[in-house]
Design an enzyme around this catalytic site. Structure first.
Site, PDB file in Angstrom:
ATOM      1  N   GLY A 371       0.840  -1.219   0.080  1.00 41.87           N
ATOM      2  CA  GLY A 371      -0.030   0.075  -0.073  1.00 41.87           C
ATOM      3  C   GLY A 371       0.840   1.413   0.192  1.00 41.87           C
ATOM      4  O   GLY A 371       2.111   1.280   0.168  1.00 41.87           O
ATOM      5  N   PRO A 372       0.188   2.344  -0.211  1.00 39.75           N
ATOM      6  CA  PRO A 372       1.037   3.794  -0.273  1.00 39.75           C
ATOM      7  C   PRO A 372       1.652   3.818   1.026  1.00 39.75           C
ATOM      8  O   PRO A 372       1.292   3.515   2.038  1.00 39.75           O
ATOM      9  CB  PRO A 372      -0.162   4.696  -0.605  1.00 39.75           C
ATOM     10  CG  PRO A 372      -1.587   4.122  -0.380  1.00 39.75           C
ATOM     11  CD  PRO A 372      -0.865   2.647  -0.398  1.00 39.75           C
ATOM     12  N   PRO A 373       2.315   5.059   1.061  1.00 38.45           N
ATOM     13  CA  PRO A 373       3.012   5.343   2.403  1.00 38.45           C
ATOM     14  C   PRO A 373       1.944   5.935   3.386  1.00 38.45           C
ATOM     15  O   PRO A 373       1.213   6.548   2.948  1.00 38.45           O
ATOM     16  CB  PRO A 373       4.118   6.364   2.055  1.00 38.45           C
ATOM     17  CG  PRO A 373       4.178   6.235   0.473  1.00 38.45           C
ATOM     18  CD  PRO A 373       3.177   5.681   0.030  1.00 38.45           C
ATOM     19  N   VAL A 375      -0.031   4.626   5.699  1.00 39.95           N
ATOM     20  CA  VAL A 375      -1.426   3.932   5.780  1.00 39.95           C
ATOM     21  C   VAL A 375      -1.206   3.140   6.815  1.00 39.95           C
ATOM     22  O   VAL A 375      -2.291   2.367   7.371  1.00 39.95           O
ATOM     23  CB  VAL A 375      -2.169   2.920   4.681  1.00 39.95           C
ATOM     24  CG1 VAL A 375      -2.099   4.112   3.506  1.00 39.95           C
ATOM     25  CG2 VAL A 375      -1.005   1.962   4.009  1.00 39.95           C
ATOM     26  N   GLY A 376      -0.173   2.749   7.416  1.00 39.24           N
ATOM     27  CA  GLY A 376      -0.025   2.082   8.673  1.00 39.24           C
ATOM     28  C   GLY A 376       0.587   0.902   8.743  1.00 39.24           C
ATOM     29  O   GLY A 376       0.312  -0.126   9.421  1.00 39.24           O
ATOM     30  N   LYS A 377       1.402   0.524   7.547  1.00 38.18           N
ATOM     31  CA  LYS A 377       1.733  -1.031   7.354  1.00 38.18           C
ATOM     32  C   LYS A 377       2.839  -1.167   8.598  1.00 38.18           C
ATOM     33  O   LYS A 377       2.645  -2.442   9.172  1.00 38.18           O
ATOM     34  CB  LYS A 377       2.290  -0.961   5.898  1.00 38.18           C
ATOM     35  CG  LYS A 377       1.729  -0.637   4.625  1.00 38.18           C
ATOM     36  CD  LYS A 377       2.111  -0.858   3.656  1.00 38.18           C
ATOM     37  CE  LYS A 377       3.516  -0.030   3.257  1.00 38.18           C
ATOM     38  NZ  LYS A 377       3.151   1.312   3.224  1.00 38.18           N
ATOM     39  N   THR A 378       3.955  -0.464   8.831  1.00 38.99           N
ATOM     40  CA  THR A 378       4.935  -0.642   9.784  1.00 38.99           C
ATOM     41  C   THR A 378       4.270  -1.033  11.140  1.00 38.99           C
ATOM     42  O   THR A 378       4.354  -1.870  11.804  1.00 38.99           O
ATOM     43  CB  THR A 378       6.096   0.289   9.537  1.00 38.99           C
ATOM     44  OG1 THR A 378       6.517   0.108   8.384  1.00 38.99           O
ATOM     45  CG2 THR A 378       6.858  -0.189  10.744  1.00 38.99           C
ATOM     46  N   SER A 694      -2.831   3.021 -19.279  1.00 40.51           N
ATOM     47  CA  SER A 694      -4.296   3.538 -18.758  1.00 40.51           C
ATOM     48  C   SER A 694      -4.643   4.714 -19.063  1.00 40.51           C
ATOM     49  O   SER A 694      -5.929   4.923 -18.839  1.00 40.51           O
ATOM     50  CB  SER A 694      -4.322   3.163 -17.177  1.00 40.51           C
ATOM     51  OG  SER A 694      -3.294   3.956 -16.641  1.00 40.51           O
ATOM     52  N   LYS A 737      -6.902   4.415  -7.317  1.00 41.32           N
ATOM     53  CA  LYS A 737      -7.363   5.350  -8.384  1.00 41.32           C
ATOM     54  C   LYS A 737      -8.757   5.971  -7.946  1.00 41.32           C
ATOM     55  O   LYS A 737      -8.954   7.191  -7.808  1.00 41.32           O
ATOM     56  CB  LYS A 737      -7.494   4.948  -9.968  1.00 41.32           C
ATOM     57  CG  LYS A 737      -6.137   4.662 -10.506  1.00 41.32           C
ATOM     58  CD  LYS A 737      -6.232   4.190 -11.852  1.00 41.32           C
ATOM     59  CE  LYS A 737      -5.024   3.648 -12.614  1.00 41.32           C
ATOM     60  NZ  LYS A 737      -5.000   2.906 -13.522  1.00 41.32           N
TER      61      LYS A 737
END
Length: 821
Positions: A371-373, A375-378, A694, A737
């Site tokens: 996911g994008p930076p 968003v709470g992954k880490t 696209s 998108k």
């Protein structure tokens, strides 16, 4: 204080009668030695009590009692610290060596037994009983024992070249059996306890047998030593010789109770390894290395290498693990408290815990959060560790280019270390932590190897139970680890590595979700970190809305948190100046603190004139809007593409132009529009590289709008790949998108019909507030994107046959805005 000595020469026994020995004697405690009657012993004296004793004894010309201490380290021995049997002695010589140090020579006269201590200060005095040897009636046996003693003594002296030749003559000259036994016992190299046993043996026959046994053992040791010397003589290298000497030194130190720190540390290391519960093959390697280490000189470079290796083995967890908290409801509460939304990840973790509860031997899953930076992954990894009750370790892979970073260096290299995986296990201290492989898509590769290939074994559930690190060179079990990898995009991850992970995509947040996260997490966190409280600051709902829409536009909430921190710092200045009033932040205050708004709803403004269409793009930071501008000018039919485009996007523009020319008649466009005009298609934000198929339908829509003079709707954005047959093919990144369009205020999205299934992952709020048009062909796109149906307009107003263009096109030429780069 110390008393050290060695028997140097014998004196004639029986120099004092039993009646001449006082019943009370001053007692001199002796360390590390046993003094026998008939012997002469030099002593170095430093203890205050002993000095006082010697001064009084010399002044009064009296005899003293010499008794061996039970423990050499005792500084002030009492009755319990002394042996019961000692030797009456006369001070033969006394020398003052310094202010508090004396050297004296004492002569042994007779045995005595301590009955009781009668004085402790200024020195020890004891009531004693003089002891005489018990001589048996069988003189023949005594004589035979004496002959054997002398014979054995000669053999031992011959095997010890360091002794002088006169030692044999000395032994031969002694005629009294008791004196002979005492002399040999005093000089033979045996433990203090055994010498004391000889002193305490009053029966002459028993004493001679005991000394004969000690001497015989000494002879066998010397024979074995001589045999070993003859075997290795001539072959012993310098290193072997040092080892042999060190082993002898170690044995001597053990006997004296002076084992060095290095030996003690190695013994301690061996005990640690024994308690680890190592697998049999690993334990065999560790013990072999430990035995080799004991034979290496400490000054050798190999010693440090082997020692470091064993310490790594001892520091790693092999069986220690934390108990999983398998309470699914508790895990749900922890995850909900730490993270809002992200339902798909939470669902997967709860499923894992549920299965673990039912089947205890399940291997840990290998998840990849994409996911994008922001968003709470880490931070999600830390929450999972808290929810499951496991240790958490983070392994950052961004920029790692050396395979040895993962697998470790071989021990032949200077400064070799295990790989980062094994280092992280040492840090975790348990075999089942949650290990976060952060930024796995940022791995590189160069001449030192490919780290992503080294990760294949780490992340394969069928192989990682016997992971081989080059440094350890023994199998290590990684199967109990719960691996969580994070990435901004999947494309850079090699397919074999991607195949080993369960990919879970994290979308960006909607406005509603950002508001909730800011209220419940970000604002309380930043208020606390800036030393404020809820009594100092309040952020109104309109101000928070403006922060989210006007000052940040991102998929995550990282910039939103920074912006909230800016507001908190401004309030902190007021509080530090002494302001005690609560500051309520309004939208007007934001412009004073942060400056003018950075983002606004610009789609309607940019599409005011024909020739401008709004597309949707995917980036590693989430989705984004992509404006495409087209204009025409007099020329000879050329086409210009600008905006730092990749080859695929240039080809999409060519395909869109070809299809436009093919459909020109039905769209109300003169088929010869390129004969006297040039077309220029520009993609603003020219500093950013762009590529991908696209944007095909967006380019086609912009060209059609330019050539027909019909504007594109201001609330529409679109995505899809265009073909020469006019079909709209599916594209990727739909979720990102759609969220980008939602953040920008778009109300209608046109997408390929075959991407309809991808809306399942889009948050419900975005789907409720937007209209979705699923296009099968590019004709469907035009009908939904343009303000007027171009086909109906073309039916009413056919294109002119002279190649001229409708008037609105000329107006567009003059009105094309040039400020949106």
């Amino acid at each position: 204080m110390s008393e050290k000595g060695k028997v140097v020469t014998p004196a004639a026994p029986g120099l004092i009668n039993k009646e001449d020995i006082p019943q009370v004697l001053p007692i001199l405690p002796l360390r590390n030695s046993v003094f026998f009657p008939g012997g002469v012993l030099p002593l170095a004296v430093g203890r205050q009590k002993t000095i006082a004793l010697i001064k009084d004894a010399v002044r009064d010309d009296q005899v003293i009692g010499v008794v061996t201490q039970r423990k050499a380290e005792e500084e002030d021995p009492g009755a319990a610290d002394l042996h019961s049997m000692g030797t009456v002695a006369r001070i033969v010589k006394l020398l003052k060596m310094g202010e508090d140090n004396y050297s004296l020579v004492v002569q042994g006269l007779a045995r005595f037994r301590v009955n009781e201590l009668v004085q402790e200060h200024p020195y020890l005095k004891a009531r004693i009983e003089a002891i005489e040897d018990k001589t048996p009636t069988d003189h023949v046996e005594i004589e035979a024992l004496g002959i054997n003693l002398k014979k054995l003594a000669r053999e031992v002296i011959e095997m010890m070249p360091e002794l002088p030749a006169a030692a044999t003559e000395l032994v031969e000259s002694i005629t009294q059996p008791g004196h002979l036994a005492d002399l040999i016992a005093a000089n033979v190299d045996v433990p203090i306890e055994e010498k004391q046993q000889v002193l305490e043996t009053v029966d002459l026959k028993d004493r001679m047998k005991l000394v004969l046994e000690l001497l015989n053992r000494k002879r066998e040791i010397l024979k074995l030593s001589s045999k070993i010397d003859s075997q290795v003589k001539g072959e012993m290298s310098k290193t072997q010789r040092e080892y042999y000497l060190r082993q002898q030194l170690k044995a001597i130190k053990e006997e004296l109770g002076e084992l060095g720190e290095e030996e003690e540390e190695l013994d301690e290391l061996g005990e640690r390894i024994k308690k680890l519960g190592l697998p049999p093959d690993v334990e065999k390697v560790a013990n072999k290395e430990l035995n080799r280490l004991k034979s290496i000189p400490t000054a050798s470079s190999e010693y440090t290498v082997a020692r470091t290796y064993l310490e790594w083995i001892a520091d790693l967890p092999w069986t220690k693990k934390t108990e999983d908290n398998l309470d699914v409801e508790n895990a749900r509460q922890v995850l909900d408290k730490d993270h809002y939304s992200l339902e798909k990840v939470k669902k997967r973790i709860l499923e894992y815990l549920a299965v673990r509860k039912l089947k205890n031997d399940m291997k840990g899953p290998i998840l990849c959060l994409v996911g994008p930076p922001g968003v709470g992954k880490t931070s999600l990894g830390q929450s999972i560790a808290r929810a499951t009750g496991r240790k958490f370790v983070r392994l950052s892979l961004g920029g790692v280019r050396d395979e040895a970073e993962i697998r470790g260096h071989r021990r032949t290299y200077v400064g070799a270390l295990p790989g980062r995986v094994i280092q992280s296990m040492k840090k975790a201290g348990t075999v089942n932590p949650v290990m976060m492989l952060d930024e796995i898509d940022k791995l590189g590769a160069d001449f030192r190897g490919d780290p992503s290939a080294a990760l294949l074994e780490v992340l394969d559930p069928e192989q990682n139970n016997s992971f081989s690190d080059h440094y350890l060179d023994v199998p290590y079990d990684l199967s109990k680890i719960l691996f969580i990898a994070t990435a901004n995009q999947l494309d850079p991850i090699p397919p074999p590595l991607r195949d080993r992970m369960e990919v879970i995509e994290l979308p960006g947040y909607t406005f509603e979700e950002k508001t909730h996260i800011a209220r419940n997490h970000l604002i309380p966190k930043q208020v606390k970190e800036h030393g404020l409280s809820i009594d100092n600051i309040e952020l109104t709902d309109p101000a928070l809305s403006k922060l989210i829409t006007g000052f940040t536009r991102e998929a995550g909430v990282r910039n939103l948190e920074r912006t909230i921190a800016d507001v908190c710092r401004a309030v902190a200045v007021d509080v530090a100046k002494g302001s005690g009033t609560k500051r309520t932040i309004t939208p007007e205050d934001l412009e004073i603190i942060l400056g003018p708004e950075k983002f606004w709803m610009e789609t309607a403004e940019r599409t005011e004139t024909p020739g401008v269409a709004t597309g949707l793009a995917w980036t590693a930071a989430g989705g984004d809007l992509l404006f495409i501008e087209a204009t025409k000018m007099q020329g000879k039919g050329g086409i210009t593409l600008t905006g730092q485009l990749g080859d695929v996007m240039k080809e999409s523009a060519q395909a869109a132009l070809s299809y436009t020319r093919n459909r020109a008649q039905k769209l109300g466009i003169d088929p010869r529009f390129l004969e006297k005009q040039d077309i220029h298609i520009h993609f603003p934000a020219g500093a950013i590289p762009k590529d991908g198929p696209s944007a095909g339908v967006t380019i086609f829509t912009a060209l059609t709008s330019l050539l027909t003079g019909i504007r594109v709707r201001g609330d529409v954005a679109m995505t899809g790949e265009a073909t020469l047959r006019g079909l709209v093919l599916p594209v990727g990144g739909i979720k990102e998108k759609v969220l980008a369009a939602h953040r920008a205020g778009i109300k209608r999205i046109i997408m390929p019909e075959r991407n309809k299934k991808d809306l399942n992952d889009v948050p419900e709020q975005a789907k409720r507030e937007m209209e979705f048009v699923f296009a099968h062909s590019m004709d469907d796109v035009l009908r939904s994107a343009l303000e007027e149906d171009p086909f109906e307009k073309a039916a009413k107003n056919p294109p002119p046959s002279d190649g001229g263009q409708p008037q609105p096109q000329e107006q567009q030429q003059q009105g094309t805005p040039q400020v949106h780069a």
